[in-house]
Structure formats: structure tokens, C-alpha cells
Design an enzyme around this catalytic site. Structure first.
Site, PDB file in Angstrom:
ATOM      1  N   ASP A   1       4.334   3.622 -14.978  1.00 25.58           N
ATOM      2  CA  ASP A   1       4.903   2.413 -14.353  1.00 25.58           C
ATOM      3  C   ASP A   1       3.848   2.517 -12.915  1.00 25.58           C
ATOM      4  O   ASP A   1       3.917   3.597 -12.477  1.00 25.58           O
ATOM      5  CB  ASP A   1       6.351   2.627 -14.155  1.00 25.58           C
ATOM      6  CG  ASP A   1       6.689   0.974 -13.656  1.00 25.58           C
ATOM      7  OD1 ASP A   1       5.951   0.121 -13.924  1.00 25.58           O
ATOM      8  OD2 ASP A   1       7.990   1.015 -13.075  1.00 25.58           O
TER       9      ASP A   1
ATOM     10  N   HIS B   1      -4.253  -1.683 -13.920  1.00 25.76           N
ATOM     11  CA  HIS B   1      -4.249  -1.377 -15.163  1.00 25.76           C
ATOM     12  C   HIS B   1      -5.388  -0.768 -15.820  1.00 25.76           C
ATOM     13  O   HIS B   1      -5.506   0.234 -16.353  1.00 25.76           O
ATOM     14  CB  HIS B   1      -4.069  -2.572 -16.245  1.00 25.76           C
ATOM     15  CG  HIS B   1      -2.813  -3.310 -15.789  1.00 25.76           C
ATOM     16  ND1 HIS B   1      -1.411  -2.567 -15.907  1.00 25.76           N
ATOM     17  CD2 HIS B   1      -2.422  -4.651 -15.900  1.00 25.76           C
ATOM     18  CE1 HIS B   1      -0.492  -3.561 -15.774  1.00 25.76           C
ATOM     19  NE2 HIS B   1      -1.011  -4.747 -15.672  1.00 25.76           N
TER      20      HIS B   1
ATOM     21  N   LEU C   1      -2.829  17.654 -30.869  1.00 27.94           N
ATOM     22  CA  LEU C   1      -1.759  16.809 -30.457  1.00 27.94           C
ATOM     23  C   LEU C   1      -1.677  15.193 -31.051  1.00 27.94           C
ATOM     24  O   LEU C   1      -2.700  14.462 -31.578  1.00 27.94           O
ATOM     25  CB  LEU C   1      -2.261  16.430 -29.228  1.00 27.94           C
ATOM     26  CG  LEU C   1      -1.871  15.229 -27.963  1.00 27.94           C
ATOM     27  CD1 LEU C   1      -0.330  16.211 -27.592  1.00 27.94           C
ATOM     28  CD2 LEU C   1      -2.567  15.158 -26.938  1.00 27.94           C
TER      29      LEU C   1
HETATM   30  C1  IPE Z   1       8.282  -0.626 -18.396  1.00 29.76           C
HETATM   31  O1  IPE Z   1       7.597  -1.055 -17.250  1.00 29.76           O
HETATM   32  C2  IPE Z   1       7.225  -0.855 -19.630  1.00 29.76           C
HETATM   33  C3  IPE Z   1       6.112  -0.101 -19.335  1.00 29.76           C
HETATM   34  C4  IPE Z   1       5.779   0.955 -18.929  1.00 29.76           C
HETATM   35  C5  IPE Z   1       4.837  -0.510 -20.579  1.00 29.76           C
HETATM   36  P1  IPE Z   1       8.258  -2.371 -16.586  1.00 29.76           P
HETATM   37  O2  IPE Z   1       7.293  -2.220 -15.285  1.00 29.76           O
HETATM   38  O3  IPE Z   1       7.661  -3.287 -17.656  1.00 29.76           O
HETATM   39  O4  IPE Z   1       9.632  -2.211 -16.206  1.00 29.76           O
HETATM   40  P2  IPE Z   1      10.579  -3.096 -15.304  1.00 29.76           P
HETATM   41  O5  IPE Z   1      10.527  -4.280 -15.573  1.00 29.76           O
HETATM   42  O6  IPE Z   1      10.251  -2.589 -13.951  1.00 29.76           O
HETATM   43  O7  IPE Z   1      11.975  -2.673 -15.913  1.00 29.76           O
HETATM   44  C1  IPE Z   2       3.205  -0.438 -15.730  1.00 29.04           C
HETATM   45  O1  IPE Z   2       2.614  -0.960 -14.715  1.00 29.04           O
HETATM   46  C2  IPE Z   2       2.082  -1.034 -16.913  1.00 29.04           C
HETATM   47  C3  IPE Z   2       2.805  -2.039 -17.728  1.00 29.04           C
HETATM   48  C4  IPE Z   2       4.061  -2.244 -17.625  1.00 29.04           C
HETATM   49  C5  IPE Z   2       1.925  -2.608 -18.492  1.00 29.04           C
HETATM   50  P1  IPE Z   2       3.087  -2.217 -14.012  1.00 29.04           P
HETATM   51  O2  IPE Z   2       2.401  -3.291 -14.340  1.00 29.04           O
HETATM   52  O3  IPE Z   2       4.770  -2.435 -14.622  1.00 29.04           O
HETATM   53  O4  IPE Z   2       3.200  -1.958 -12.500  1.00 29.04           O
HETATM   54  P2  IPE Z   2       4.049  -2.423 -11.419  1.00 29.04           P
HETATM   55  O5  IPE Z   2       5.643  -1.989 -11.761  1.00 29.04           O
HETATM   56  O6  IPE Z   2       4.179  -3.779 -11.290  1.00 29.04           O
HETATM   57  O7  IPE Z   2       3.733  -1.844 -10.098  1.00 29.04           O
HETATM   58 MG    MG Z   3       6.426  -1.948 -13.808  1.00 29.08          MG
END
Ligand code: IPE
Ligand code: IPE
Ligand code: MG
Length: 264
Positions: free
Chosen positions: A38, A55, A149
Site C-alpha cells: 500500500d 505504481h 519460491l
Molecule cells: C489494498 O489497498 C489493496 C491492495 C494493496 C492491492 P487499498 O489501498 O485498496 O485499501 P484501502 O482502500 O485503503 O482499504
Molecule cells: C497500493 O497503493 C496499490 C494498489 C492498491 C493497487 P495505493 O494506490 O492504494 O496507494 P495509496 O494508498 O492511495 O497511497
Molecule cells: Mg491504498
């Protein structure tokens, strides 16, 4: 905290990543590590960049952490890459995310083969765009005989959806007279979740400060050790992974029972 922990183990000063790796290797390495990657968006925002730049950078971290997990002797690394709820995001962001498996797998495949890494996936393949499916299927097929792995991507994955699917499959068996309701037990349910052939995660890591599961591996995480960090995924590195493992090694996993001196 991390260096203090490692120093406590050795009574010496820990300086390099190689030394830290050697030290955690002296103790039990978690067989299965699951990561909620995240914070890509926040990483980008802090730098006044578009979310997709986060990303893209996050993809580099996936390579780094895969290599490190492989070197540490981790058996399964499950990475939460796209949740069933992430479809709610703007179309352009979803489209970018759906291109990442191609980019990642095409360029990383030779190294995956060299390192004997097997690509697997949990989640619903059928509703992914065809180009995403193609990249995943190609990499899964190319690496299917690798025995090192397991790099398991949770893509279009949701823990609740997975449990619902397991219930549907069990009900079908009951309907067809192949299974009695009273015979449904945990092992039975386990057969129908997407990780049925894998060990349960020993360690769950979530980056970027959120302390929640966001619908990740709800069935499998029942007794997993949890570790959270404020570091955004693109900034997560080998040192962070080793720190998480070193904290894991200090945990006392009781599974509801008592251990060692506690029984006296
Ligand atoms: C969880 O992160 C999903 C992934 C890392 C793929 P999100 O950014 O979607 O989660 P929320 O919305 O903060 O709960
Ligand atoms: C995690 O990073 C990647 C995915 C959920 C695909 P985010 O895109 O959720 O990044 P934040 O949480 O908005 O910073
Ligand atoms: Mg996120």
C-alpha cells in the site's frame, strides 16, 4: 528498533544488509509472507507526481523484495496487487494497473527462470482484461515446473468473494450428494479456497500506515503474525523486509495454547 533487536541477538553492531540477512537466517524464516503493498499513490503525491508514477515505482520494489525473499529462503510470497474493490478507482488508473503484470512479467521472466521462481495467482482471472490474462497465463505456464519460491499475485482478489466461492462449491457437492452437511469441516473449506495447495501465511506485512486487512486473505490469516509500517511501498526495501522478519522471530505463536515455560 530493528538494529536494537538484531544487536540483542548478537551483542554486536549490525551495519550492512548482508549482515542483517545472515543474522535473520540463523533463526526461523517465515515460510509464507503475504504483503499488502500500500501507499503507491501517497508516495507519488508527496513528490507531486501522478499516482501512476507511484505504481510504476512500486513495481521496482516488487522485484527487489522478490529477490530478497528468494535469497532468504522464503517459500511463498503473496503480494496483494489488485483487490476486487480497486475497480472503483478512476478508469485510467485501473487501466495502468492492468498493464503492470505485462511490464513486470515480460522483463523479469528470464530472472524468474534463473532463480527457479514459480508465478501463481489468486483471484478471479476471467474478469481481467484479456491482455492481463495473457501475461499472467504466459508467465504461470513458463514457470510452472520451477520448484523454488512461489511468487503468488493476488490480482482481482477479495477475501469475501473467495469465501463465497468456496461455499458455492461446497453447496454444489452437497446438492450432488457427494458431501453431507455434517461432514463440512475446516479442512473441507480449506480445499476450496484459492490457496488450498499453499501453507497459511506466517507473516503479514502492510505498508503505508493503514492498520486494516482491506479484504485480504480473511480465511488464511487466522493465526498469521501481523506487522505494519508507515513506509510507503515504493520506499520499502530489503532492510524493511529483514526488520519485519526479525520482529516475527521474537513473536511467541501460541495458537490459543501455551508454550514452553508458560505450561509450568
Ligand atoms: C489494498 O489497498 C489493496 C491492495 C494493496 C492491492 P487499498 O489501498 O485498496 O485499501 P484501502 O482502500 O485503503 O482499504
Ligand atoms: C497500493 O497503493 C496499490 C494498489 C492498491 C493497487 P495505493 O494506490 O492504494 O496507494 P495509496 O494508498 O492511495 O497511497
Ligand atoms: Mg491504498
Amino acid at each position: 528498533m530493528f538494529k536494537k533487536l538484531l544487536r540483542k541477538k548478537t551483542n554486536s553492531k549490525v551495519t550492512t544488509i548482508n549482515e542483517s540477512v545472515d543474522l535473520v537466517k540463523e533463526d526461523k524464516i517465515p515460510s509464507h509472507i503475504a504483503i499488502i503493498m500500500d501507499g503507491n499513490g501517497r508516495w507519488a503525491k508527496k513528490r507531486a507526481l501522478p499516482r501512476i508514477a507511484g505504481h510504476h515505482e512500486g513495481m521496482k520494489t516488487v522485484r527487489k523484495i522478490t529477490r530478497c525473499a528468494c535469497d532468504l529462503g522464503v517459500k511463498v510470497l503473496t503480494l496483494y496487487a489488485f483487490s476486487t474493490e480497486n475497480w472503483k478507482r478512476p478508469k485510467s488508473e485501473v487501466e495502468f494497473l492492468m498493464r503492470l503484470p505485462e511490464q513486470f512479467l515480460n522483463s523479469f521472466l528470464p530472472e524468474l527462470m534463473e532463480r527457479n521462481i514459480r508465478i501463481e495467482m489468486i483471484g478471479v482471472m476471467e474478469t481481467l482484461p484479456s491482455h492481463t490474462q495473457k501475461a499472467l497465463k504466459y508467465a504461470m505456464n513458463a514457470t510452472k515446473d520451477n520448484t523454488g519460491l512461489v511468487l503468488n499475485f493476488a490480482m482481482n482478489y477479495g477475501g469475501r468473494a473467495e469465501i463465497v466461492m468456496a461455499i458455492q462449491q461446497l453447496m454444489k457437492q452437497v446438492e450432488e450428494g457427494e458431501l453431507a452437511i455434517d461432514d463440512i469441516d475446516e479442512a473441507c473449506v480449506n480445499q476450496y479456497v484459492m490457496t488450498s495447495h499453499l501453507p497459511e501465511p506466517d507473516l503479514l506485512i502492510r505498508t503505508s500506515g493503514e492498520v486494516r486487512l482491506s479484504n485480504f486473505m480473511l480465511w488464511q490469516l487466522a493465526y498469521t503474525e501481523l506487522w505494519f509500517t508507515d513506509i510507503h511501498w515504493p520506499d520499502f526495501d530489503e532492510q524493511c523486509l529483514v526488520e519485519a522478519i526479525s520482529v516475527y522471530q521474537t513473536r511467541n505463536r501460541r495458537y490459543g495454547g501455551l508454550k514452553g515455560e508458560e505450561t509450568n
